[in-house]
Design an enzyme around this catalytic site. Structure first.
Site, short mmCIF file in Angstrom:
data_model
loop_
_atom_site.label_atom_id
_atom_site.label_comp_id
_atom_site.label_asym_id
_atom_site.label_seq_id
_atom_site.Cartn_x
_atom_site.Cartn_y
_atom_site.Cartn_z
N HIS A 1 0.83 -1.21 0.00
CA HIS A 1 0.00 0.00 0.00
C HIS A 1 0.86 1.26 0.00
O HIS A 1 0.50 2.27 -0.60
CB HIS A 1 -0.94 0.00 1.21
CG HIS A 1 -2.12 -0.90 1.03
ND1 HIS A 1 -3.00 -1.21 2.05
CD2 HIS A 1 -2.59 -1.54 -0.07
CE1 HIS A 1 -3.94 -2.00 1.60
NE2 HIS A 1 -3.71 -2.22 0.32
N ARG B 1 -6.93 0.04 -16.19
CA ARG B 1 -6.72 -1.23 -15.50
C ARG B 1 -7.70 -1.35 -14.34
O ARG B 1 -7.43 -0.85 -13.25
CB ARG B 1 -5.28 -1.33 -15.00
CG ARG B 1 -4.23 -1.15 -16.10
CD ARG B 1 -2.84 -1.25 -15.50
NE ARG B 1 -1.78 -1.07 -16.48
CZ ARG B 1 -1.16 0.08 -16.73
NH1 ARG B 1 -1.51 1.17 -16.06
NH2 ARG B 1 -0.21 0.14 -17.63
N GLU C 1 -2.12 -10.93 -26.60
CA GLU C 1 -0.98 -11.27 -25.76
C GLU C 1 -0.51 -12.70 -26.01
O GLU C 1 0.68 -13.00 -25.91
CB GLU C 1 -1.37 -11.15 -24.27
CG GLU C 1 -1.84 -9.77 -23.87
CD GLU C 1 -2.49 -9.77 -22.50
OE1 GLU C 1 -1.88 -9.25 -21.56
OE2 GLU C 1 -3.61 -10.30 -22.38
N CYS D 1 -0.70 -1.11 -26.34
CA CYS D 1 -0.81 -0.50 -25.01
C CYS D 1 0.30 -0.94 -24.07
O CYS D 1 0.27 -0.60 -22.89
CB CYS D 1 -2.17 -0.80 -24.38
SG CYS D 1 -2.42 -2.55 -24.02
#
Length: 742
Positions: A353, A460, A595, A666
């Protein structure tokens, strides 16, 4: 000419020290160009210092200095481009240094020496006669300066290493950037390793605990509200998650029960915290290990309230770099704004975090720096090069000057690039390239940046999932997605459905696999959990109910059946939202991430099912080369400029065009200058990148010719390895006086 260039460069690189290298450089350059004078000025602390000469008074070396705003040499450095004058003394910026005895020279040619966008100095040749140096002479000096940049930089690095006072540490970059400031070492946090003491009065201990828990709740609630008010939803949720750990159903209740079993409040908090920290640290999953930091953070906070109530709120007078064992989210959030400019820790990970928060705040951070706390550096000046994971302690004046120069040069370049951000990214011969943003945190969608982009090419959605302690509800997702859509007004937004697994696990959905990159991740996971997938799809559709901005992107697709299943679920979600809430709902465009290499050979069938594809160059490269880019043993084999990768990308673009399928890139390649040159050469007209690359790439595209790049691509595809490809494109950029992008 090539032999002469090589001889000079090799001689400079092999010189015993910097001064010898510079002296040798001016002598050999003067001889090679058959001119009367050659001098080199090195940039130190924003001043150009005459550092070697063959033709001017040698006594002036080290004494003649000028800021970038003065003289023709300063103008060359300021503009980062050559100046070629028949009579320099007629130019308004000409400044005569009588101590250098240069009044006898008229003809003047100077070129900048640039290393990775950093101005190192200026190389000058002069002649007595009034004449313009020829194009061939100018090209020779430009090429020499470009090749010399590495040699000069290495000589300066050698000089730095020779300094006995230089102290250097390295770690892992968690948030990029470069800063210079003094260290503030905070290593005295209350330890969880407390003496174990039994309670003599359980009721009193429970009362003490409740007071401490109340104080902690107030602090965390205030931090949560602060970031909620600043629309930092992801950051706000970090403190909401910590707050929830204090509930009776979580750690708060565990503390209470530990006191009931006979321990005092301090021992109870210590015992519970250590037990859970140890439990999470035993897990193999890196993300779950990071959650141990949250438990440790919370335990230390409660202990501080028990042992030293209301102690210590950091109020540094000047900006500082925080050096600590392990930074916590609450520690960072409590620092006064603009006073915390960098973070260095001995422990921690890029998924912690604290790391997420550092990136959200734009604060450079380096983690995993072994031994930094025992170095006694509190109050010492540091250079933190977080982009490269480097920490310099008590750096020399020369190194400080160099990094200040780098920071200054980088800011100047960014200002120059930003001036053209509102202009379309279009090549000299008219090819329009659309530039989009990659985004994850809402805080990365600054309005001024978003205005310069053509939209969001990759949002995302996993980031809001990763910083929660549970799956976010549909309403919570709607709120986040609506903010993302609103941040770019009516421009398109490509939202990738939940892409977790691999290197992005969820703490509340642990996945243990021997090879997670080939495992249960991306669309594979969400198709196995249609209840989660439908909630996310509904949330996206509800958030986009007012327009046609939304495009939905499916990650890690490897077969047509997965596309069919996902499209069917999207249709179900679409009909539900349309019937229940928004009758005028527009069906969003749907695409897949390219991908998995297998789909390169099925693009015709893919085109019948989706509207667009987005090339994830990172994973596509990883799978085509069979290289785990996170494995240090083989990471050197990971090369997105491998000619085989380039041929695959070219094939994808051409077959997409044949099948009338929109295509974009991207991955990281779309934000790298060399990568952009090659992608534009292939005909890619949609590139999505991080916000830090947007203005730079726009500026670059506006200065190249598509026809030139097409010829360059033919040469690149015929080369045998990625190193040769890089050199080819580097030579091209240098020939176009665009070496600042290298």
């Amino acid at each position: 000419m090539l032999k002469t260039l090589r001889d000079i460069t090799q001689a400079v690189a092999a010189a015993a020290d910097l001064q010898s290298a510079l002296s040798l450089l001016v002598r050999q350059t003067k001889s090679a160009m058959e001119t009367q004078c050659c001098s080199i000025y090195i940039l130190e602390d924003q001043q150009l210092v005459l550092s070697a000469t063959d033709g001017l008074d040698p006594n002036a070396v080290g004494y003649v200095k000028m800021p970038l705003s003065q003289g023709l040499v300063g103008l060359v450095a300021e503009r980062e481009e050559p100046i070629n004058l028949a009579n320099a003394q007629l130019h308004p910026r000409f400044k005569l240094f009588t101590e250098a005895a240069e009044e006898d020279f008229r003809a003047f040619l100077a070129v900048p020496i640039i290393y990775q966008k950093l101005i190192l100095g200026v190389l000058v040749v002069q002649q007595g006669d009034e004449r313009q140096f020829t194009e061939a002479e100018e090209a020779f000096l430009m090429t020499l300066a470009a090749q010399l940049a590495v040699a000069v930089r290495e000589q300066r690095k050698k000089a730095e290493k020779a300094s006995p006072d230089q102290c250097f540490y390295s770690g892992t970059a968690a948030a990029n950037g470069i800063v210079i400031a003094n260290a503030m070492v905070i290593g005295g946090d209350i330890s969880l390793e407390q003496a174990q003491t039994k309670a003599s009065d359980i009721a009193h201990e429970q009362q003490q605990l409740q007071q401490a828990l109340g104080a902690c709740r107030n602090t965390l609630s205030a931090l949560s509200q602060r970031f909620d008010g600043e629309n930092e939803k992801e950051v706000q949720s970090i403190f909401s998650a910590l707050l929830s750990l204090l509930d009776d159903a979580s750690l708060g209740g565990e503390y209470v029960r530990e006191i009931d079993s006979g321990w005092c409040a301090v021992s109870a908090v210590s015992r519970v915290s250590l037990r859970y920290v140890d439990h999470f640290m035993q897990m193999q999953d890196a993300y779950l290990q990071e959650r141990a930091n949250d438990i440790r953070d919370l335990g230390q906070r409660v202990l501080r309230e028990l042992i030293e109530p209301q102690k210590m709120h950091v109020q540094p007078e000047k900006p500082i770099i925080l050096v600590t064992k392990e930074a916590t989210a609450t520690m960072l959030a409590e620092f006064p704004q603009h006073k915390l400019v960098g973070i260095v820790t001995e422990l921690g990970g890029v998924n912690s975090h604290a790391a997420i928060l550092a990136r959200a705040f734009g604060v450079p951070a380096v983690i995993g720096v072994e031994g930094i706390l025992s170095a006694g550096i509190d109050g010492e000046q540091l250079i933190l090069n977080a982009t490269r994971g480097q920490v310099f302690v008590a750096p020399s004046l020369t190194l400080i000057r160099e990094y200040r120069s780098h920071i200054f040069a980088e800011r100047a370049l960014q200002k120059r690039y930003a001036k053209e951000l509102s202009l379309p990214a279009q090549t000299i011969d008219g090819l329009r390239v659309h530039l989009y943003l990659n985004a994850g945190l809402l805080s990365s969608l600054a309005s001024e940046i978003a205005e310069g982009a053509d939209g969001i090419g990759l949002y995302r959605t996993e980031i809001p999932f990763m910083i929660q302690t549970r799956f976010p509800s549909e309403a919570e997702q709607v709120e986040v997605y609506r903010q993302v859509l609103n941040s770019v007004q009516d421009k398109p937004v490509v939202m990738r459905t939940l892409d977790v697994g691999g290197d992005k696990p969820l703490s509340y959905l642990p996945i243990t696999e021997e090879n997670p990159f080939l495992g249960w991740r991306g669309i594979r996971l969400t198709l196995d959990h249609p209840e989660l997938f439908l909630v996310q799809l509904r949330a996206m559709l509800v958030a986009a109910s007012g327009g046609s901005q939304l495009h939905i992107l499916l990650p890690m697709v490897c077969c047509l059946d997965e596309i069919d299943q996902a499209v069917a679920l999207l249709e179900q979600a679409y009909l539900e939202v349309k019937q229940d809430l928004y009758p005028e709902l527009i069906r969003p465009k749907i695409g897949i991430m390219l991908e998995v290499p297998a789909l390169l050979f099925q693009l015709g069938e893919v085109a019948k099912r989706v509207d667009f594809i987005s090339v994830g160059s990172n994973d596509l490269t990883q799978y085509l080369l069979a290289v785990d880019r996170n494995n240090p043993r083989v990471s050197t084999l990971y090369d997105c400029y491998h000619p085989g990768i380039l041929r695959a990308l070219k094939r994808a673009r051409e077959e997409s065009e044949e099948n009338q399928l929109s295509i974009s890139v991207c991955g990281e390649l779309a934000g790298e200058p060399i990568g952009v040159i090659l992608l534009v050469a292939m005909g890619y007209q949609q590139l999505s990148m991080n916000q830090g690359s947007l203005a730079k790439i726009n500026y670059l595209i506006r200065r190249v010719s598509y026809s030139d790049l097409s010829a360059l691509l033919t040469q690149a595809l015929a080369l045998k390895n990625g190193g040769e490809v890089r050199q080819l494109v580097s030579d091209y950029l240098t020939s176009q006086q665009l070496q600042e992008f290298l």
